[in-house]
Design an enzyme around this catalytic site. Structure first.
Site, PDB file in Angstrom:
ATOM      1  N   GLY A  46       0.744  -1.244  -0.194  1.00 41.37           N
ATOM      2  CA  GLY A  46       0.105   0.092   0.118  1.00 41.37           C
ATOM      3  C   GLY A  46       0.804   1.307  -0.048  1.00 41.37           C
ATOM      4  O   GLY A  46       1.968   1.302   0.497  1.00 41.37           O
ATOM      5  N   GLN A  51       3.130   9.762   1.269  1.00 40.46           N
ATOM      6  CA  GLN A  51       4.422   9.098   1.407  1.00 40.46           C
ATOM      7  C   GLN A  51       5.476   9.239   0.133  1.00 40.46           C
ATOM      8  O   GLN A  51       6.375   8.862   0.239  1.00 40.46           O
ATOM      9  CB  GLN A  51       4.023   7.660   1.323  1.00 40.46           C
ATOM     10  CG  GLN A  51       3.427   7.284   2.820  1.00 40.46           C
ATOM     11  CD  GLN A  51       3.326   5.707   2.740  1.00 40.46           C
ATOM     12  OE1 GLN A  51       2.619   5.216   2.307  1.00 40.46           O
ATOM     13  NE2 GLN A  51       4.331   5.093   3.487  1.00 40.46           N
ATOM     14  N   CYS A  93       5.830   0.088   7.724  1.00 37.11           N
ATOM     15  CA  CYS A  93       5.400   1.293   6.822  1.00 37.11           C
ATOM     16  C   CYS A  93       6.697   1.609   6.003  1.00 37.11           C
ATOM     17  O   CYS A  93       7.828   1.844   6.579  1.00 37.11           O
ATOM     18  CB  CYS A  93       4.951   2.430   7.830  1.00 37.11           C
ATOM     19  SG  CYS A  93       4.658   3.771   6.717  1.00 37.11           S
ATOM     20  N   LEU A  94       6.407   1.859   4.671  1.00 37.05           N
ATOM     21  CA  LEU A  94       7.586   2.316   3.935  1.00 37.05           C
ATOM     22  C   LEU A  94       8.138   3.668   4.225  1.00 37.05           C
ATOM     23  O   LEU A  94       9.452   3.756   4.075  1.00 37.05           O
ATOM     24  CB  LEU A  94       7.108   2.532   2.487  1.00 37.05           C
ATOM     25  CG  LEU A  94       6.537   1.138   1.731  1.00 37.05           C
ATOM     26  CD1 LEU A  94       6.053   1.487   0.310  1.00 37.05           C
ATOM     27  CD2 LEU A  94       7.570   0.137   1.535  1.00 37.05           C
ATOM     28  N   HIS A 135      -4.474   0.886   7.621  1.00 34.41           N
ATOM     29  CA  HIS A 135      -3.270   1.746   7.763  1.00 34.41           C
ATOM     30  C   HIS A 135      -3.063   2.842   6.792  1.00 34.41           C
ATOM     31  O   HIS A 135      -2.532   3.885   7.025  1.00 34.41           O
ATOM     32  CB  HIS A 135      -2.170   0.680   7.313  1.00 34.41           C
ATOM     33  CG  HIS A 135      -0.583   1.132   7.489  1.00 34.41           C
ATOM     34  ND1 HIS A 135       0.074   0.715   8.258  1.00 34.41           N
ATOM     35  CD2 HIS A 135      -0.008   2.097   6.636  1.00 34.41           C
ATOM     36  CE1 HIS A 135       1.318   1.159   8.052  1.00 34.41           C
ATOM     37  NE2 HIS A 135       1.384   2.090   6.913  1.00 34.41           N
ATOM     38  N   GLU A 136      -3.423   2.736   5.414  1.00 37.74           N
ATOM     39  CA  GLU A 136      -3.492   3.701   4.409  1.00 37.74           C
ATOM     40  C   GLU A 136      -4.414   4.820   4.565  1.00 37.74           C
ATOM     41  O   GLU A 136      -3.818   6.094   4.428  1.00 37.74           O
ATOM     42  CB  GLU A 136      -3.453   3.282   2.839  1.00 37.74           C
ATOM     43  CG  GLU A 136      -2.652   1.952   2.588  1.00 37.74           C
ATOM     44  CD  GLU A 136      -1.205   2.282   2.715  1.00 37.74           C
ATOM     45  OE1 GLU A 136      -0.806   3.591   2.657  1.00 37.74           O
ATOM     46  OE2 GLU A 136      -0.458   1.458   3.062  1.00 37.74           O
ATOM     47  N   HIS A 139      -3.078   7.122   6.983  1.00 39.64           N
ATOM     48  CA  HIS A 139      -2.232   8.156   6.398  1.00 39.64           C
ATOM     49  C   HIS A 139      -2.571   9.358   5.864  1.00 39.64           C
ATOM     50  O   HIS A 139      -1.856  10.317   6.069  1.00 39.64           O
ATOM     51  CB  HIS A 139      -1.308   7.494   5.160  1.00 39.64           C
ATOM     52  CG  HIS A 139       0.112   6.623   5.532  1.00 39.64           C
ATOM     53  ND1 HIS A 139       1.266   7.218   5.986  1.00 39.64           N
ATOM     54  CD2 HIS A 139       0.325   5.345   5.304  1.00 39.64           C
ATOM     55  CE1 HIS A 139       1.918   6.331   5.997  1.00 39.64           C
ATOM     56  NE2 HIS A 139       1.619   5.088   5.909  1.00 39.64           N
TER      57      HIS A 139
END
Ligand code: NI
Length: 171
Positions: A46, A51, A93-94, A135-136, A139
């Site tokens: 995702g 991000q 998380c990236l 999660h997304e 963000h």
């Protein structure tokens, strides 16, 4: 194009993103393609627009990691409308590379969102997809998964990240 992933510490990750108001434009379609490319390049399931430095309510998800075209999802201006059950699992998380923590999330989650053409839809996901939705969407409201772990663990993680920043290993 593949965008570099913005890391924890950049304020764009901790503020609410802007709603998208124009749909089905060449710019939006290109941007979504770039988001998928950037997500696959980073080996994520995702990616949220903040991000890659764009404060807009757009996220792409593919829990198959590029294996199954049917799993490609675009959520624009999404919101969670229903959460059922609980699941425990590790999350990363990236934007916070090298760290993973146990996070409790809903097990079955329904979201309402718009697609690239501006059509409204609802979708329900379970397990990993439910986790990705939560999660997304977090963000897009400036919330990182570390807001869901204990203050003790979060402070420890922040201290480690500060060390990496000082050493020049974080950017
Ligand atoms: Ni993330």
């Amino acid at each position: 194009m593949i965008y570099p992933i913005v890391k924890f510490g950049n304020p764009v990750l901790e503020r609410e993103a802007e709603d998208v108001r124009e749909f089905d434009t060449p710019e939006l379609h290109q941007f979504l393609q770039d988001m998928f490319e950037s997500m696959y390049a980073a080996k994520g399931v995702g990616l949220a627009a903040p991000q890659i430095g764009f404060s807009r309510k757009i996220t792409v998800i593919d829990i198959s990691n590029g294996e199954n075209p049917d799993d490609k999802l675009v959520l624009i201006n999404p919101r969670v409308i229903k959460t059922e059950g609980k699941q425990e699992g590790e999350e990363g998380c990236l934007s916070i590379p090298g760290f993973r923590e146990q996070v409790r999330r809903g097990k079955r989650v329904t979201v309402q969102a718009w697609n690239a053409k501006g059509e409204e839809f609802e979708q329900t996901g379970e397990d990993l997809l439910a986790r990705a939705f939560l999660h997304e969407i977090d963000h897009l409201y400036g919330r990182l998964y570390i807001t869901h772990i204990s203050a003790l663990k979060r402070d420890l993680m922040k201290r480690k990240i500060k060390k990496l920043q000082r050493a020049g290993d974080w950017d």
